[in-house]
Write an enzyme that holds these catalytic residues in place. Structure first.
Site, PDB file in Angstrom:
ATOM      1  N   SER A 135       0.864  -1.175   0.000  1.00 27.76           N
ATOM      2  CA  SER A 135       0.000   0.000   0.000  1.00 27.76           C
ATOM      3  C   SER A 135       0.903   1.227   0.000  1.00 27.76           C
ATOM      4  O   SER A 135       1.676   1.436   0.932  1.00 27.76           O
ATOM      5  CB  SER A 135      -0.885  -0.032   1.252  1.00 27.76           C
ATOM      6  OG  SER A 135      -1.605   1.172   1.393  1.00 27.76           O
ATOM      7  N   LYS A 161      -1.285  -1.011  -4.322  1.00 27.92           N
ATOM      8  CA  LYS A 161      -2.449  -0.160  -4.028  1.00 27.92           C
ATOM      9  C   LYS A 161      -1.909   1.243  -3.798  1.00 27.92           C
ATOM     10  O   LYS A 161      -0.900   1.413  -3.111  1.00 27.92           O
ATOM     11  CB  LYS A 161      -3.140  -0.694  -2.781  1.00 27.92           C
ATOM     12  CG  LYS A 161      -3.930   0.325  -1.955  1.00 27.92           C
ATOM     13  CD  LYS A 161      -4.742  -0.384  -0.879  1.00 27.92           C
ATOM     14  CE  LYS A 161      -4.858   0.430   0.387  1.00 27.92           C
ATOM     15  NZ  LYS A 161      -5.620  -0.275   1.427  1.00 27.92           N
ATOM     16  N   LYS A 163      -2.882   5.251  -2.560  1.00 30.43           N
ATOM     17  CA  LYS A 163      -3.844   6.114  -1.898  1.00 30.43           C
ATOM     18  C   LYS A 163      -4.163   7.269  -2.837  1.00 30.43           C
ATOM     19  O   LYS A 163      -3.262   7.787  -3.525  1.00 30.43           O
ATOM     20  CB  LYS A 163      -3.237   6.660  -0.601  1.00 30.43           C
ATOM     21  CG  LYS A 163      -2.966   5.587   0.437  1.00 30.43           C
ATOM     22  CD  LYS A 163      -4.258   5.026   1.004  1.00 30.43           C
ATOM     23  CE  LYS A 163      -3.985   4.064   2.148  1.00 30.43           C
ATOM     24  NZ  LYS A 163      -5.238   3.594   2.761  1.00 30.43           N
ATOM     25  N   ASP A 188      -7.214   3.396  -3.155  1.00 30.53           N
ATOM     26  CA  ASP A 188      -7.932   3.510  -1.878  1.00 30.53           C
ATOM     27  C   ASP A 188      -8.144   4.986  -1.559  1.00 30.53           C
ATOM     28  O   ASP A 188      -7.181   5.740  -1.407  1.00 30.53           O
ATOM     29  CB  ASP A 188      -7.117   2.829  -0.763  1.00 30.53           C
ATOM     30  CG  ASP A 188      -7.876   2.786   0.571  1.00 30.53           C
ATOM     31  OD1 ASP A 188      -9.007   3.295   0.642  1.00 30.53           O
ATOM     32  OD2 ASP A 188      -7.306   2.228   1.536  1.00 30.53           O
ATOM     33  N   GLU A 213     -11.261   1.144  -3.561  1.00 28.76           N
ATOM     34  CA  GLU A 213     -11.555   0.915  -2.140  1.00 28.76           C
ATOM     35  C   GLU A 213     -12.142   2.161  -1.478  1.00 28.76           C
ATOM     36  O   GLU A 213     -11.557   3.246  -1.565  1.00 28.76           O
ATOM     37  CB  GLU A 213     -10.249   0.493  -1.447  1.00 28.76           C
ATOM     38  CG  GLU A 213     -10.382   0.142   0.021  1.00 28.76           C
ATOM     39  CD  GLU A 213      -9.043  -0.337   0.610  1.00 28.76           C
ATOM     40  OE1 GLU A 213      -8.100  -0.617  -0.148  1.00 28.76           O
ATOM     41  OE2 GLU A 213      -8.961  -0.410   1.856  1.00 28.76           O
ATOM     42  N   ASP A 238     -13.987  -0.977   2.992  1.00 31.86           N
ATOM     43  CA  ASP A 238     -13.080  -1.139   4.133  1.00 31.86           C
ATOM     44  C   ASP A 238     -13.807  -0.534   5.339  1.00 31.86           C
ATOM     45  O   ASP A 238     -14.509  -1.250   6.089  1.00 31.86           O
ATOM     46  CB  ASP A 238     -11.752  -0.420   3.813  1.00 31.86           C
ATOM     47  CG  ASP A 238     -10.771  -0.342   4.977  1.00 31.86           C
ATOM     48  OD1 ASP A 238     -11.111  -0.744   6.093  1.00 31.86           O
ATOM     49  OD2 ASP A 238      -9.623   0.143   4.785  1.00 31.86           O
ATOM     50  N   LYS A 262     -10.142  -6.460   8.044  1.00 33.28           N
ATOM     51  CA  LYS A 262      -9.136  -6.118   9.057  1.00 33.28           C
ATOM     52  C   LYS A 262      -9.720  -6.561  10.384  1.00 33.28           C
ATOM     53  O   LYS A 262     -10.788  -6.062  10.780  1.00 33.28           O
ATOM     54  CB  LYS A 262      -8.892  -4.606   9.125  1.00 33.28           C
ATOM     55  CG  LYS A 262      -8.269  -3.999   7.880  1.00 33.28           C
ATOM     56  CD  LYS A 262      -8.163  -2.480   8.026  1.00 33.28           C
ATOM     57  CE  LYS A 262      -7.576  -1.856   6.768  1.00 33.28           C
ATOM     58  NZ  LYS A 262      -7.678  -0.388   6.778  1.00 33.28           N
ATOM     59  N   GLY A 290      -4.359  -3.874   6.119  1.00 33.81           N
ATOM     60  CA  GLY A 290      -3.337  -3.689   7.141  1.00 33.81           C
ATOM     61  C   GLY A 290      -3.509  -2.345   7.819  1.00 33.81           C
ATOM     62  O   GLY A 290      -4.199  -1.455   7.301  1.00 33.81           O
TER      63      GLY A 290
HETATM   64  O1  OSB Z   1      -7.264   2.216   4.500  1.00 36.23           O
HETATM   65  O2  OSB Z   1      -6.230   0.405   4.290  1.00 36.23           O
HETATM   66  C1  OSB Z   1      -6.312   1.514   4.793  1.00 36.23           C
HETATM   67  C2  OSB Z   1      -3.206   2.228   6.925  1.00 36.23           C
HETATM   68  C3  OSB Z   1      -3.773   2.908   7.983  1.00 36.23           C
HETATM   69  C4  OSB Z   1      -5.127   3.159   7.964  1.00 36.23           C
HETATM   70  C5  OSB Z   1      -5.916   2.718   6.892  1.00 36.23           C
HETATM   71  C6  OSB Z   1      -5.355   2.018   5.851  1.00 36.23           C
HETATM   72  C7  OSB Z   1      -3.971   1.806   5.841  1.00 36.23           C
HETATM   73  C8  OSB Z   1      -3.249   1.148   4.756  1.00 36.23           C
HETATM   74  C9  OSB Z   1      -1.917   0.509   5.106  1.00 36.23           C
HETATM   75  O3  OSB Z   1      -3.605   1.159   3.605  1.00 36.23           O
HETATM   76  C10 OSB Z   1      -1.849  -0.923   4.812  1.00 36.23           C
HETATM   77  C11 OSB Z   1      -0.623  -1.572   5.408  1.00 36.23           C
HETATM   78  O4  OSB Z   1      -0.605  -1.850   6.622  1.00 36.23           O
HETATM   79  O5  OSB Z   1       0.314  -1.797   4.643  1.00 36.23           O
HETATM   80 MG    MG Z   2      -8.510   1.150   3.161  1.00 33.39          MG
END
Ligand code: OSB
Ligand code: MG
Length: 369
Positions: A135, A161, A163, A188, A213, A238, A262, A290
């Protein structure tokens, strides 16, 4: 389960690089490590609440309060046979899934160790290796993002992925597609958009994304269903999914076709497995999200992702993608083929290095039955 001691430690660990999402930038991760002891067995869990109420309403301070004043006393006054009994025991505490999941995770580790089984085995998960992804946070420039992604690909990751946030969306997808035409890619938004932004997501249909996402509000299902009807790309929820019942509602209403699981967001591994099963029955794939966990939390995620309906690569990256030094040995690594080994040892299957835990602990309290 004869647990007579619980220890909570707030840890602060600097990330190797700042992680930017639509809700802010994180440079230091603050989590609560939960340790349970009983019958000469120790179990470890990680509560993934963060320092501020941005991803969800929980923070380390709310989780600490709920753990100390409600969940730990409920645990001490209960006769639990298995970690699966924990959720119903603490049901009268409304919400606070991350606080619950942190303690439940420690109970799973304790229980698995007491039986000499791996966590994956206890979950009924059989894969020996899982395919993992990375991510990638919002980078200062599009060029920096392309370079970052190229670096991760050279480290073995086979799914990326990114952001996105308003103003930093289509151009990023376009640039990555130009540079990596075949890359399994997903985005995401962390709830940063409104239904009126549908044209942006319709434009993404051109770029063959694996999924989009959580584009809309953090607790919405209704508007996601409207958006999904306008897109060919699958939506994945999510933030909106807190239970198996939510997952069923979202799938039946057409709010998404894929779910990110999660354990922290849904109150623990027992509920996470129920969501996995509900999705499997309905033919909807899931993948493991994660929360920038240390190796303690990561170990549980990796075991969970070894279940069969985790059909898409998870946000489960190598320890060194997050931290200079993890709290566990061996640390988690990604092999050249983009897979990660599922630990086979008892419980979480990795050893917690207590001196390292001490070094990052900023607040600690012990509770006895
Ligand atoms: O939206 O998936 C998410 C990290 C913190 C809060 C929300 C998210 C995330 C990540 C990180 O996308 C995923 C990872 O732990 O590698
Ligand atoms: Mg997410």
């Amino acid at each position: 389960m004869n647990i007579d001691r619980v220890e909570l430690s707030v840890i602060r660990m600097p990330l190797v690089a700042p992680f930017e999402t639509s809700f802010g930038v994180e440079e230091v991760e603050e989590h609560i490590i939960v340790r349970v002891d009983g019958s000469s067995v120790t179990g470890w869990g990680e509560c993934v609440a963060s320092s501020g109420p941005w991803y969800s309403y929980e923070t380390n301070q709310t989780a600490w309060h709920v753990l100390r004043d409600y969940l730990v006393p409920l645990l001490f006054s209960a006769e639990l046979k298995t970690p699966r009994d924990f959720a119903s025991r603490v049901q009268r505490v409304r919400g606070h899934p991350m606080a619950k999941a942190g303690l439940e995770a420690a109970l799973w580790d304790w229980s698995a160790k007491e039986q000499g089984k791996s966590l994956a085995e206890l979950f009924g998960a059989r894969r020996e290796r899982i395919v993992v992804g990375v991510s990638v946070g919002i980078q200062p420039t599009t060029e920096a993002l392309v370079e970052r992604v190229g670096q991760y690909l050279s480290e073995g990751y086979t799914r990326v992925k990114i952001k996105i946030k308003p103003g930093r969306d289509l151009e990023l997808v376009r640039a990555l597609r130009e540079n990596f035409p075949q890359l399994p890619l997903q985005v995401d938004a962390n709830s940063a958009y409104a239904l009126s932004d549908a044209p942006i997501f319709r434009a993404m249909d051109e770029y063959n994304l694996l999924l989009i996402e959580q584009p809309l509000s953090n607790d919405d299902i209704f508007q996601h269903a409207k958006l999904q009807r306008e897109l060919t790309t699958s939506l994945c929820l999510d933030e909106s999914i807190h239970s198996a019942a939510d997952a069923e509602a979202a799938l039946e209403l057409g709010a998404c076709r894929i779910i990110n699981i999660k354990a922290g967001r849904v109150g623990g591994f027992a509920e996470a497995i129920r969501i996995h099963d509900v999705c499997a029955e309905r033919g909807a794939p899931v993948w493991c999200g994660g929360m920038l966990e240390s190796g303690i939390g990561r170990a549980g995620n990796v075991a969970l992702a070894a279940l069969p309906n985790f059909k898409l690569p998870g946000d489960l990256s190598a320890s060194r993608r997050y931290y200079r030094e993890d709290l566990v040995e061996p640390e988690f690594v990604v092999d050249a083929d983009g897979t990660m080994r599922v630990p086979r040892g008892a419980g979480i299957g990795v050893e917690v290095i207590e001196s390292r835990l001490q070094n990052v602990t900023v607040q600690r309290e012990e509770f006895r039955k």
